[in-house]
Design a protein around this motif. Structure first.
Motif, PDB file in Angstrom:
ATOM      1  N   ARG A  70       0.862  -1.184   0.000  1.00 55.28           N
ATOM      2  CA  ARG A  70       0.000   0.000   0.000  1.00 55.28           C
ATOM      3  C   ARG A  70       0.894   1.228   0.000  1.00 55.28           C
ATOM      4  N   TYR A  73      -2.732   6.328  -1.786  1.00 53.51           N
ATOM      5  CA  TYR A  73      -4.064   5.877  -2.175  1.00 53.51           C
ATOM      6  C   TYR A  73      -4.029   4.520  -2.876  1.00 53.51           C
ATOM      7  N   GLU A  74      -2.884   4.163  -3.413  1.00 55.94           N
ATOM      8  CA  GLU A  74      -2.810   2.970  -4.249  1.00 55.94           C
ATOM      9  C   GLU A  74      -2.379   1.736  -3.470  1.00 55.94           C
ATOM     10  N   VAL A 106      -8.117  -2.682 -10.475  1.00 57.55           N
ATOM     11  CA  VAL A 106      -8.594  -1.967  -9.283  1.00 57.55           C
ATOM     12  C   VAL A 106      -7.911  -0.606  -9.171  1.00 57.55           C
ATOM     13  N   ARG A 107      -6.606  -0.545  -9.417  1.00 56.87           N
ATOM     14  CA  ARG A 107      -5.889   0.732  -9.345  1.00 56.87           C
ATOM     15  C   ARG A 107      -6.402   1.717 -10.381  1.00 56.87           C
ATOM     16  N   ASP A 109      -9.426   1.768 -11.776  1.00 57.29           N
ATOM     17  CA  ASP A 109     -10.779   2.178 -11.379  1.00 57.29           C
ATOM     18  C   ASP A 109     -10.732   3.213 -10.258  1.00 57.29           C
ATOM     19  N   ASN A 110      -9.877   2.989  -9.270  1.00 58.29           N
ATOM     20  CA  ASN A 110      -9.758   3.944  -8.165  1.00 58.29           C
ATOM     21  C   ASN A 110      -9.187   5.278  -8.628  1.00 58.29           C
ATOM     22  N   ALA A 113     -11.975   7.110 -10.336  1.00 58.58           N
ATOM     23  CA  ALA A 113     -12.941   7.607  -9.354  1.00 58.58           C
ATOM     24  C   ALA A 113     -12.384   8.824  -8.618  1.00 58.58           C
ATOM     25  N   ARG A 114     -11.091   8.784  -8.262  1.00 60.44           N
ATOM     26  CA  ARG A 114     -10.477   9.941  -7.597  1.00 60.44           C
ATOM     27  C   ARG A 114     -10.466  11.142  -8.523  1.00 60.44           C
ATOM     28  N   LEU A 119     -15.104   9.424  -5.013  1.00 59.69           N
ATOM     29  CA  LEU A 119     -14.777   8.886  -3.697  1.00 59.69           C
ATOM     30  C   LEU A 119     -14.781   9.958  -2.612  1.00 59.69           C
TER      31      LEU A 119
END
Length: 143
Positions: A70, A73-74, A106-107, A109-110, A113-114, A119
């Motif tokens: 981690r 954010y990623e 997933v990264r 997509d996040n 979204a950011r 989010l």
């Protein structure tokens, strides 16, 4: 009578040390963290998972193991492809691991979204009318 020394026999744990690389050293060599001290701090802080579990920084890693890292954010999930205990250039560091397809999706997509701000603050498209404002006020005041 002269004292004869018996030959030194390496134990199995010493042989394992030669075949593996410490987790903090590998993360530093793969350029996930700038220093080994920072890599150790992140491992101890629970930001790094080795094969789905928290581990110590001295854990010996081997090829084929899965690491979840981690960073801000990623969160990346990578498979160890090669071992290294020396830090070299970034192109070499990228050959040490392979990110899983699920992790990449997933990264992305996040990140999207950011970028769109979903989010941080999901907002409705219109303002509430008088009736909806009353309902919101009643809902909030209800204890």
């Amino acid at each position: 009578m002269a004292n004869k020394k018996s030959p030194v026999v390496k134990s199995s744990s010493e042989n394992d040390k030669n075949s593996g690389v410490r987790l903090d050293k590998w993360l530093w060599a793969a350029r996930f963290y700038k220093t080994r001290a920072l890599a150790k701090q992140m491992i101890d802080g629970g930001k790094v998972f080795y094969n789905g579990q928290r581990s110590k920084s001295g854990k010996l890693v081997s090829i084929g193991d899965k690491i979840r890292v981690r960073q801000g954010y990623e969160e990346k999930e990578v498979l160890i492809v090669a071992l290294a205990d020396k830090r070299r250039d970034a192109t070499f560091a990228q050959t040490l691991y392979q990110e899983t397809e699920a992790s990449i999706k997933v990264r992305e997509d996040n990140a999207l979204a950011r970028k769109q701000g979903i989010l941080l603050s999901p907002a409705s498209e219109t303002k509430p009318d008088k009736k909806q404002r009353r309902q919101i006020r009643q809902f909030k005041e209800r204890v």
